[in-house]
Scaffold this motif. Structure first.
Motif, PDB file in Angstrom:
ATOM      1  N   ASN A   1       2.238   1.644  -3.505  1.00 19.31           N
ATOM      2  CA  ASN A   1       1.191   2.143  -4.409  1.00 19.31           C
ATOM      3  C   ASN A   1       0.944   3.632  -4.194  1.00 19.31           C
ATOM      4  O   ASN A   1       0.772   4.390  -5.155  1.00 19.31           O
ATOM      5  CB  ASN A   1      -0.105   1.362  -4.219  1.00 19.31           C
ATOM      6  N   GLU A   2       0.914   4.053  -2.939  1.00 17.40           N
ATOM      7  CA  GLU A   2       0.726   5.478  -2.653  1.00 17.40           C
ATOM      8  C   GLU A   2       1.888   6.302  -3.197  1.00 17.40           C
ATOM      9  O   GLU A   2       1.684   7.388  -3.743  1.00 17.40           O
ATOM     10  CB  GLU A   2       0.570   5.696  -1.148  1.00 17.40           C
TER      11      GLU A   2
ATOM     12  N   GLN B   1       0.832  -1.202   0.000  1.00 18.05           N
ATOM     13  CA  GLN B   1       0.000   0.000   0.000  1.00 18.05           C
ATOM     14  C   GLN B   1       0.868   1.255   0.000  1.00 18.05           C
ATOM     15  O   GLN B   1       0.568   2.225  -0.710  1.00 18.05           O
ATOM     16  CB  GLN B   1      -0.934  -0.008   1.211  1.00 18.05           C
TER      17      GLN B   1
ATOM     18  N   GLU C   1       1.740   9.275  -5.967  1.00 18.37           N
ATOM     19  CA  GLU C   1       2.335  10.600  -5.741  1.00 18.37           C
ATOM     20  C   GLU C   1       3.296  10.954  -6.881  1.00 18.37           C
ATOM     21  O   GLU C   1       3.304  12.083  -7.363  1.00 18.37           O
ATOM     22  CB  GLU C   1       3.069  10.641  -4.399  1.00 18.37           C
TER      23      GLU C   1
END
Length: 137
Positions: free
Chosen positions: A66-67, A63, A71
């Motif tokens: 992925n973040e 996660q 960004e």
């Protein structure tokens, strides 16, 4: 008869003691099996908990990755939009007023200079420096 009674009593006592011993051994085996099952269940629960903990940690990492990718994509999009705006502003500045005239005249002068250099050097490209070559004929 007293001896026969004692022999029968001791035989029965031995049989009862044998059964009690067998029953105690059976109960002991049952308790050992139950404790083994309890230990197996606890080990399984511990390994399941450890596997769940590792899976949760891996999920958190995925996660976070992925973040970070989102960004980066947003940052790339923002930079592209800034670049596009700068290109349109530069195009508008070059195409307007005195700056447009300056760039147009500069482009014409550069093209004329490049053409003149090519024309001046054209005879050098065509000449034959060797006197025995076929182009003197």
């Amino acid at each position: 008869m007293g001896d026969d009674t004692l022999i029968a009593f001791f035989a029965n006592a031995d049989a009862v003691a044998q059964r009690i011993q067998e029953w105690n051994e059976y109960r002991l085996k049952q308790e050992i099996a139950a404790k083994e099952r309890t230990i197996d269940i606890q080990v399984e629960k511990a390994s399941d908990a450890k596997a769940n903990k590792l899976a949760a940690h891996k999920l958190e990492k995925i996660q976070a990755w992925n973040e970070a990718q989102l960004e980066r994509q947003k940052l790339r999009q923002k930079r592209f939009e800034q670049f596009k705006g700068l290109v349109f502003w530069l195009g508008g500045w070059v195409g307007s007023g005195r700056s447009g005239i300056f760039f147009f005249i500069s482009a014409v002068l550069i093209s004329a200079t490049a053409t003149a250099v090519a024309i001046i050097n054209l005879p050098t490209f065509l000449s034959c420096p060797n006197s025995k070559s076929l182009c003197i004929n």
